[in-house]
Motif scaffolding. Structure first.
Motif, PDB file in Angstrom:
ATOM      1  N   VAL A 141       0.837  -1.206   0.000  1.00 40.34           N
ATOM      2  CA  VAL A 141       0.000   0.000   0.000  1.00 40.34           C
ATOM      3  C   VAL A 141       0.870   1.254   0.000  1.00 40.34           C
ATOM      4  N   GLY A 142       1.910   1.259   0.837  1.00 39.57           N
ATOM      5  CA  GLY A 142       2.794   2.414   0.872  1.00 39.57           C
ATOM      6  C   GLY A 142       3.474   2.676  -0.456  1.00 39.57           C
ATOM      7  N   VAL A 143       3.951   1.630  -1.099  1.00 39.06           N
ATOM      8  CA  VAL A 143       4.604   1.789  -2.406  1.00 39.06           C
ATOM      9  C   VAL A 143       3.615   2.297  -3.441  1.00 39.06           C
ATOM     10  N   LEU A 144       2.381   1.777  -3.426  1.00 37.07           N
ATOM     11  CA  LEU A 144       1.375   2.220  -4.391  1.00 37.07           C
ATOM     12  C   LEU A 144       1.023   3.692  -4.203  1.00 37.07           C
ATOM     13  N   VAL A 145       0.964   4.159  -2.961  1.00 35.14           N
ATOM     14  CA  VAL A 145       0.670   5.573  -2.721  1.00 35.14           C
ATOM     15  C   VAL A 145       1.793   6.451  -3.259  1.00 35.14           C
ATOM     16  N   VAL A 146       3.035   6.045  -3.046  1.00 39.23           N
ATOM     17  CA  VAL A 146       4.173   6.804  -3.584  1.00 39.23           C
ATOM     18  C   VAL A 146       4.104   6.861  -5.102  1.00 39.23           C
ATOM     19  N   ALA A 175       6.668   6.944   4.053  1.00 44.47           N
ATOM     20  CA  ALA A 175       6.851   7.610   2.760  1.00 44.47           C
ATOM     21  C   ALA A 175       5.502   7.944   2.124  1.00 44.47           C
ATOM     22  N   ALA A 176       4.535   7.045   2.268  1.00 42.19           N
ATOM     23  CA  ALA A 176       3.204   7.304   1.714  1.00 42.19           C
ATOM     24  C   ALA A 176       2.544   8.486   2.406  1.00 42.19           C
ATOM     25  N   ASP A 177       2.691   8.571   3.721  1.00 42.33           N
ATOM     26  CA  ASP A 177       2.079   9.684   4.445  1.00 42.33           C
ATOM     27  C   ASP A 177       2.703  11.016   4.057  1.00 42.33           C
ATOM     28  N   ARG A 178       3.973  11.020   3.739  1.00 42.83           N
ATOM     29  CA  ARG A 178       4.657  12.264   3.368  1.00 42.83           C
ATOM     30  C   ARG A 178       4.229  12.773   1.996  1.00 42.83           C
ATOM     31  N   VAL A 179       3.850  11.881   1.092  1.00 44.67           N
ATOM     32  CA  VAL A 179       3.568  12.306  -0.293  1.00 44.67           C
ATOM     33  C   VAL A 179       2.082  12.509  -0.556  1.00 44.67           C
ATOM     34  N   THR A 180       1.210  12.218   0.415  1.00 45.15           N
ATOM     35  CA  THR A 180      -0.223  12.377   0.147  1.00 45.15           C
ATOM     36  C   THR A 180      -0.602  13.825  -0.122  1.00 45.15           C
ATOM     37  N   GLY A 181       0.182  14.760   0.409  1.00 43.03           N
ATOM     38  CA  GLY A 181      -0.110  16.160   0.146  1.00 43.03           C
ATOM     39  C   GLY A 181       0.143  16.576  -1.289  1.00 43.03           C
ATOM     40  N   ARG A 182       0.847  15.772  -2.067  1.00 41.10           N
ATOM     41  CA  ARG A 182       1.140  16.111  -3.452  1.00 41.10           C
ATOM     42  C   ARG A 182       0.085  15.585  -4.428  1.00 41.10           C
ATOM     43  N   LEU A 183      -0.872  14.828  -3.956  1.00 42.67           N
ATOM     44  CA  LEU A 183      -1.871  14.254  -4.856  1.00 42.67           C
ATOM     45  C   LEU A 183      -2.776  15.347  -5.418  1.00 42.67           C
ATOM     46  N   ARG A 184      -3.009  15.332  -6.705  1.00 43.15           N
ATOM     47  CA  ARG A 184      -3.834  16.339  -7.356  1.00 43.15           C
ATOM     48  C   ARG A 184      -5.313  16.133  -7.031  1.00 43.15           C
TER      49      ARG A 184
END
Length: 505
Positions: free
Chosen positions: A171-176, A238-247
């Protein structure tokens, strides 16, 4: 008025305020919630007990039967293949529907707020993690319980825990990948892995003996557990850090797909569910002239071939549908139980039938193109059955012939193919759910009383057409009379399928 910095919106604050407002307006008490949790835990315990008892009884039944001469695959390998097949399907599903998305309510109320998107979407990430945990338990539990020797409670716990940690890492890799908009390749890669995982053991088990047997890890369990925990934690951080970049647009589109898929699953509308999660059809790499097309019915056949050729996953489904019966027939223990081989035959050929039913499903959803042809409805439906018949003759003949190791079995499989081809057309032209009539109360909500008829339409005649093959598996031989009966029975079912589909065309 000056804004109070202490009252600045945060993602966590918005989620907390929404949760408090929902709780204040809800009529559910803590006692009711505790009862629901206790009920869910009870159901889970009953399911685990039923699974354990069923696998234990099946293991004893298989051990009591003499080994079949043509089985060369260990049972652990086949269980691992089944788990990998389901896991690949879950990964492909998550890559298409998320794994992080915004429901219509979230997209309308939360995303425009001046709050950090990372905090707003953390709840969606947590929910996806819970879905992954449940899926991992459901997939890993049968695999662990299917071991040749009865596993102990610690062994079951370790196996399920390892599966849960791997699922969280996935799940984390997929979110990244989603944040970088690189998830387009995940579903095709998962399909390729599933195809290879099923086809390769089936081929090797047919031409030789599989030498490798899955065993426990070569490293100590504490070290392996530490590695898996670190991997899952790093991926989720890593997934939690990048969720803010989702369009916002991508989140809204995936949320709409999740909403449609959830509603379709709850209402048991498999047609709409397939549309929500349908595989994309790739444009042609080169122009095809189709010079052999001279008649209107040939144009229908050419269109069906084009749909099949432009969707690589359809070819993977055909390969998996062909190899599944062979895999079951070559597995130690399973190959000696005709009922289990028959189940693998029905499942495999159903997968192949679903792959070939896309043109019929599309024609039912958008009949304008067929109406423009100088053909009657009966002729169009008959033309739709040509490509499935040709493909399923090959699939069923190869599958049954290799599973039974004889030309008689191949002939019996080919004789069964017309029934499955008719089932493809019958299922593609099945009617939509009728919500105008009475509804039935179910644990998932209200569903039409005719939902069962709609769900099995097409599959019912395919299974009936497989009855002669099942009789052959029970007999262990293919008499000439059985072959003749199978061909006549299959042609009759195909005729019934096409004629009943014409009424809906």
């Amino acid at each position: 008025m000056h804004a109070d910095p202490t009252r600045e919106l945060t993602g966590a604050g918005v989620r907390r305020a929404t949760r408090q407002a929902t709780a204040a307006r809800a009529d559910t008490s803590w006692l009711t919630l505790g009862g629901d949790v206790l009920s869910a835990l009870t159901v889970a315990g009953v399911v685990v007990a039923v699974f354990g008892g069923a696998f234990s009884a099946l293991r004893e039944r298989i051990a009591a039967r003499p080994e079949a001469a043509a089985t060369h695959l260990p049972g652990e390998l086949t269980a691992l293949v089944a788990a990998l097949l389901v896991a690949a399907g879950v990964v492909a599903l998550l890559s298409r529907l998320g794994p992080v998305s915004a429901t219509p309510a979230t997209a309308a109320w939360w995303l425009p707020l001046p709050a950090d998107r990372r905090g707003l979407l953390r709840g969606e990430l947590v929910r996806t993690c819970w879905v992954a945990v449940v899926a991992a338990v459901v997939v890993a539990l049968p695999v662990v319980l299917a071991a040749p020797t009865a596993p102990t409670v610690p062994e079951v716990a370790v196996g399920v825990l390892a599966a849960v940690l791997l699922a969280l890492a996935a799940v984390g890799v997929l979110v990244v990948l989603q944040a970088r908009e690189l998830t387009g390749w995940v579903a095709p890669a998962a399909g390729a892995v599933a195809t290879v995982a099923v086809v390769v053991p089936a081929v090797v088990g047919t031409i030789g003996t599989w030498g490798w047997v899955p065993s426990g890890p070569g490293v100590p369990l504490p070290v392996l557990a530490g590695v898996l925990v670190a991997l899952a934690a790093a991926a989720l951080l890593a997934a939690d850090r990048v969720t803010g970049r989702l369009r916002a647009g991508a989140l809204r589109d995936r949320g709409a797909a999740v909403f449609v898929a959830s509603a379709s699953a709850l209402s048991l509308d498999t047609r709409e569910l397939g549309r929500a999660m349908g595989t994309p059809v790739h444009p042609p790499r080169r122009t095809r002239t189709w010079a052999w097309v001279r008649q209107p019915w040939q144009a229908v056949v050419a269109g069906d071939l084009a749909v099949l050729a432009r969707s690589p996953w359809r070819w993977g489904q055909l390969a998996i549908g062909t190899a599944l019966p062979v895999l079951a027939a070559r597995t130690d223990g399973l190959g000696g139980v005709p009922a289990l081989v028959a189940v693998a035959v029905v499942v495999g050929w159903s997968i192949a039938a679903v792959a070939l039913g896309e043109p019929s499903r599309s024609a039912h959803a958008a009949p304008a193109a067929d109406r423009a042809l100088p053909l009657g409805a009966k002729d169009v439906v008959r033309a739709r059955a040509i490509v499935p018949t040709a493909a399923l003759v090959l699939v069923c003949a190869v599958s049954a012939g290799v599973a039974g190791l004889g030309w008689q079995w191949a002939a019996l499989g080919a004789a069964t193919a017309p029934a499955w081809a008719g089932a493809v057309v019958r299922g593609g032209y099945r009617p939509e759910l009728d919500w105008s009539g009475p509804v039935l109360s179910s644990p998932m909500g209200a569903v039409p009383t005719s939902v069962t008829v709609t769900l099995v339409r097409g599959l019912d005649l395919g299974i009936l057409g497989t009855v002669p093959l099942i009789i052959g598996l029970l007999l262990g031989d293919v008499p000439d009379l059985l072959l003749a009966v199978a061909l006549g029975w299959s042609l009759l079912l195909a005729l019934i399928s096409v004629e009943t589909a014409q009424k809906k065309a």
